[in-house]
Design a protein around this motif. Sequence first.
Motif, PDB file in Angstrom:
ATOM      1  N   ALA A  99       0.843  -1.195   0.000  1.00  0.00           N
ATOM      2  CA  ALA A  99       0.000   0.000   0.000  1.00  0.00           C
ATOM      3  C   ALA A  99       0.876   1.242   0.000  1.00  0.00           C
ATOM      4  O   ALA A  99       2.048   1.195   0.376  1.00  0.00           O
ATOM      5  CB  ALA A  99      -0.909   0.012   1.231  1.00  0.00           C
ATOM      6  N   GLU A 103      -2.540   5.138   1.992  1.00  0.00           N
ATOM      7  CA  GLU A 103      -3.476   4.014   2.091  1.00  0.00           C
ATOM      8  C   GLU A 103      -3.322   3.279   3.414  1.00  0.00           C
ATOM      9  O   GLU A 103      -4.313   2.817   3.990  1.00  0.00           O
ATOM     10  CB  GLU A 103      -3.269   3.062   0.915  1.00  0.00           C
ATOM     11  CG  GLU A 103      -3.774   3.628  -0.408  1.00  0.00           C
ATOM     12  CD  GLU A 103      -3.318   2.817  -1.610  1.00  0.00           C
ATOM     13  OE1 GLU A 103      -3.908   3.006  -2.704  1.00  0.00           O
ATOM     14  OE2 GLU A 103      -2.379   2.010  -1.484  1.00  0.00           O
ATOM     15  N   HIS A 106      -5.221   5.176   5.931  1.00  0.00           N
ATOM     16  CA  HIS A 106      -6.664   4.993   5.731  1.00  0.00           C
ATOM     17  C   HIS A 106      -7.126   3.660   6.320  1.00  0.00           C
ATOM     18  O   HIS A 106      -8.191   3.580   6.948  1.00  0.00           O
ATOM     19  CB  HIS A 106      -7.008   5.037   4.243  1.00  0.00           C
ATOM     20  CG  HIS A 106      -6.833   6.385   3.626  1.00  0.00           C
ATOM     21  ND1 HIS A 106      -6.760   6.588   2.255  1.00  0.00           N
ATOM     22  CD2 HIS A 106      -6.706   7.606   4.180  1.00  0.00           C
ATOM     23  CE1 HIS A 106      -6.601   7.865   2.013  1.00  0.00           C
ATOM     24  NE2 HIS A 106      -6.564   8.501   3.153  1.00  0.00           N
ATOM     25  N   SER A 243      -9.298   8.529  -0.542  1.00  0.00           N
ATOM     26  CA  SER A 243      -9.338   7.071  -0.656  1.00  0.00           C
ATOM     27  C   SER A 243     -10.344   6.613  -1.711  1.00  0.00           C
ATOM     28  O   SER A 243     -10.310   5.461  -2.143  1.00  0.00           O
ATOM     29  CB  SER A 243      -9.686   6.444   0.696  1.00  0.00           C
ATOM     30  OG  SER A 243     -10.982   6.847   1.125  1.00  0.00           O
TER      31      SER A 243
END
Length: 328
Positions: A99, A103, A106, A243
Motif C-alpha cells: 500500500a 493508504e 486509511h 481514498s
Amino acid sequence: MISPDALVDEMVPPSTFDHVSFDSYIPDPNEPSQAQAVAKARDFVARASKLRGKKKGFFSRHKEPEHGVGLYLDGGFGVGKTHLLASVYHSMPGPKSFATFVEVTHVVGALGFTNAVERLSNHTVLCIDEFELDDPGDTMLVSRLLTELSARGVSIVATSNTLPGQLGEGRFAAQDFLREIRKLSGIFETIRVDGPDYRHRDLPPAPEPKAEAELIATAEATPGATLDSFDDLCKHLATLHPSKYKALVDGVSLVCIDGVHPAPDQTVALRIVVLADRLYDADIPVTVAGSKLDEIFTEEMINGGYRKKYLRATSRLLALSRFAESKV
C-alpha cells in the motif's frame, strides 16, 4: 461498507506492477546503485522469508517472535523503486500487503489501530510505497504501527524520495515528531537508488495542449473516455475522500481535461497529486487543453514543503500525457 477483511485483501500492488520481477528490472549501467538495490532487495526477501519460515520447537514455543527485517529504498523519481517494491511483494510468501503510505493510514483509520495490528501481524511483509510525512499525527500513527508489527516478526520494506532521518524535514519541528522520526530510522536499512527519471530519458518536453475542439472530438471518439473542465474536476475531487479516487478512475480509458491552469492553492494541488497517483497506478492516459501539465503546480508550490509530491505528480502526468499522444 467495505469489510475489514476486504480492506486488507485490497492491499496489493497497482495493476501496472502485476508482472514485474527482479529479473525484469534493468539497472542503468551508469548507476551502480541500481544493481546494488536489486541485490539488497533480493537479500531482503531471502532474510524475511527465512524469518517467517522458521519452525517453533517444543522448547521455543513460548519465546517472543524475532523482529522483522527492514529495507528502505530512497531515491529520485523514476528510478524503479516501486518496481523493486512490487518485486519484493511478488517474491514473498503470503499473507502479505502492499500500500502507499496514505493508504496505510486509511486502513488503520477504518479498522482501528488494535484491529489493524492484529490483522497485519501474521503477514510476512508490509510494503509501503511513497513514504511521505505531511502530518505529525500520521507519522506517530505509522511509527507505532511499524514498531508493533516489526516486534511481531513482520518485515517491512518502504520507498521514498527522502531518507528516513529527514522525513518531515522543513515541515514540522515539534520534539515529539522528531522522536518518532528517529524511531522509524532505526527500523530500516537504507539503500540509495540513483539515476535519471526513466519516464523522461531522451524525451521531449511536455506535449502541447490540444485545442478545445480537438479535445472534445478525441473524448467523443474514445469509448470509456471522460471529459471535464479543470475547475469542475477540482470541485468534484473536493467532495470525495482521497481514498475514493481509485474507484473514481475505475473503467476509464482516457482522461480529457479542458481549461487546465495552475492550481489556485495547496489544497487543490494536493488533491491533484493523489489523482495523478491513481491514474498512474491504473495506467490511464491523460490529454488536456489549456496550460501544459507541467504548469499545474506553481513555482511557489514547487519550492515549498511538498516539493517532492509535486515533482513526482508532474513526472507521472507527463508520462501519461505522452502515453495519450502515442495512442492517437
